[in-house]
Design an enzyme around this catalytic site. Sequence first.
Site, PDB file in Angstrom:
ATOM      1  N   GLU A  42      -0.271  10.407   5.319  1.00  0.00           N
ATOM      2  CA  GLU A  42      -0.363   8.961   5.121  1.00  0.00           C
ATOM      3  C   GLU A  42       1.017   8.388   4.780  1.00  0.00           C
ATOM      4  OE1 GLU A  42      -4.280   8.245   3.371  1.00  0.00           O
ATOM      5  OE2 GLU A  42      -3.328   6.659   2.216  1.00  0.00           O
ATOM      6  N   ASP A  66       0.826  -1.215   0.000  1.00  0.00           N
ATOM      7  CA  ASP A  66       0.000   0.000   0.000  1.00  0.00           C
ATOM      8  C   ASP A  66       0.861   1.267   0.000  1.00  0.00           C
ATOM      9  OD1 ASP A  66      -2.717   0.610  -0.330  1.00  0.00           O
ATOM     10  OD2 ASP A  66      -2.799   1.471   1.663  1.00  0.00           O
ATOM     11  N   GLU A 101      -9.520  -2.909  -6.446  1.00  0.00           N
ATOM     12  CA  GLU A 101      -9.460  -2.954  -4.971  1.00  0.00           C
ATOM     13  C   GLU A 101      -9.529  -4.408  -4.483  1.00  0.00           C
ATOM     14  OE1 GLU A 101      -8.852  -0.686  -2.596  1.00  0.00           O
ATOM     15  OE2 GLU A 101      -8.718   1.028  -3.946  1.00  0.00           O
ATOM     16  N   GLU A 151     -11.155   6.162  -2.300  1.00  0.00           N
ATOM     17  CA  GLU A 151     -11.155   6.550  -0.880  1.00  0.00           C
ATOM     18  C   GLU A 151     -12.299   5.854  -0.130  1.00  0.00           C
ATOM     19  OE1 GLU A 151      -8.427   7.700  -0.230  1.00  0.00           O
ATOM     20  OE2 GLU A 151      -8.230   9.870  -0.402  1.00  0.00           O
TER      21      GLU A 151
HETATM   22  C1  NSP Z   1      -5.334   0.225  -2.552  1.00  0.00           C
HETATM   23  C2  NSP Z   1      -5.762   1.459  -1.793  1.00  0.00           C
HETATM   24  N1  NSP Z   1      -6.970   2.001  -2.038  1.00  0.00           N
HETATM   25  C3  NSP Z   1      -7.328   3.131  -1.344  1.00  0.00           C
HETATM   26  C4  NSP Z   1      -6.505   3.736  -0.447  1.00  0.00           C
HETATM   27  C5  NSP Z   1      -6.938   4.966   0.290  1.00  0.00           C
HETATM   28  N2  NSP Z   1      -6.208   6.115  -0.021  1.00  0.00           N
HETATM   29  C6  NSP Z   1      -5.261   3.160  -0.265  1.00  0.00           C
HETATM   30  N3  NSP Z   1      -4.359   3.689   0.598  1.00  0.00           N
HETATM   31  N4  NSP Z   1      -4.879   2.010  -0.938  1.00  0.00           N
END
Ligand code: NSP
Length: 230
Positions: free
Chosen positions: A97, A56, A219, A149
């Site tokens: 983040e 991520d 996702e 999001e």
């Molecule tokens: C795969 C993924 N999708 C969404 C997000 C949210 N910003 C994330 N951090 N990573």
Amino acid sequence: MEGKKTREEVEKSGMIDTWMRKHRLIYSGATKHPFILSIRDGTVDLEAFKTWLGQDYIFVRAFAPFVASVLIKAWKESDDSSDMEVILSGMASLNDEIAWFKSEAAKWGVQLSEVVPQKANQDYCRFLESLMSPDVEYTVAITAFWAIEAVYQASFALCLEDGSKTPAELTETCRRWGNDGFGQYCNSLQKIANRRLGKTPDDVLTKAEVTLLRVLEHEVEFWNMSHGSA
Ligand SMILES: Cc1ncc(CN)c(N)n1
């Protein structure tokens, strides 16, 4: 029996709600994925969590330029100047983040410089890059932005609900995306997307719906890297 809604009726209630109902199976596949359910029921494999963390981090580094491209589109194409503030607040939280990923990785002993992006991650990042093209309409890009999001918000909020058995060492992660403030920010993005979708020509509307479905598929594949993929 409920008949097919006219375009005007759909616009009143919001296109996003209509699409979430229409595509609820894939939406819940993305927001209630077995990886998330394993966090929620406390059975999560911590190695899988570390895999997610490293992957991520790479994703978020590609997501930031995508959000910057949405900001440019808003500046050029939006009919409401307040859209820019919402998008900018998203960019600011991405800054936090990225810092959070670095400190969390250090806590878990994950060497971020050594993480190799897996295929699902590469595919998702390539998809984001395709959406950065100036040929992609603002309406399509903001719909994708909202969906990306919103999936994280809904997923991690699930792990904070009463009765969940999320391990204590993962609650901070869940709060990052599952908190009310992040929920309100997603609502603001949804409002922008609904406003734009309500006045867009049919061909762009179709492109936005297809893009939303691609986001949801990516996702699911992204979660699969940590849990359940072949
Ligand atoms: C795969 C993924 N999708 C969404 C997000 C949210 N910003 C994330 N951090 N990573």
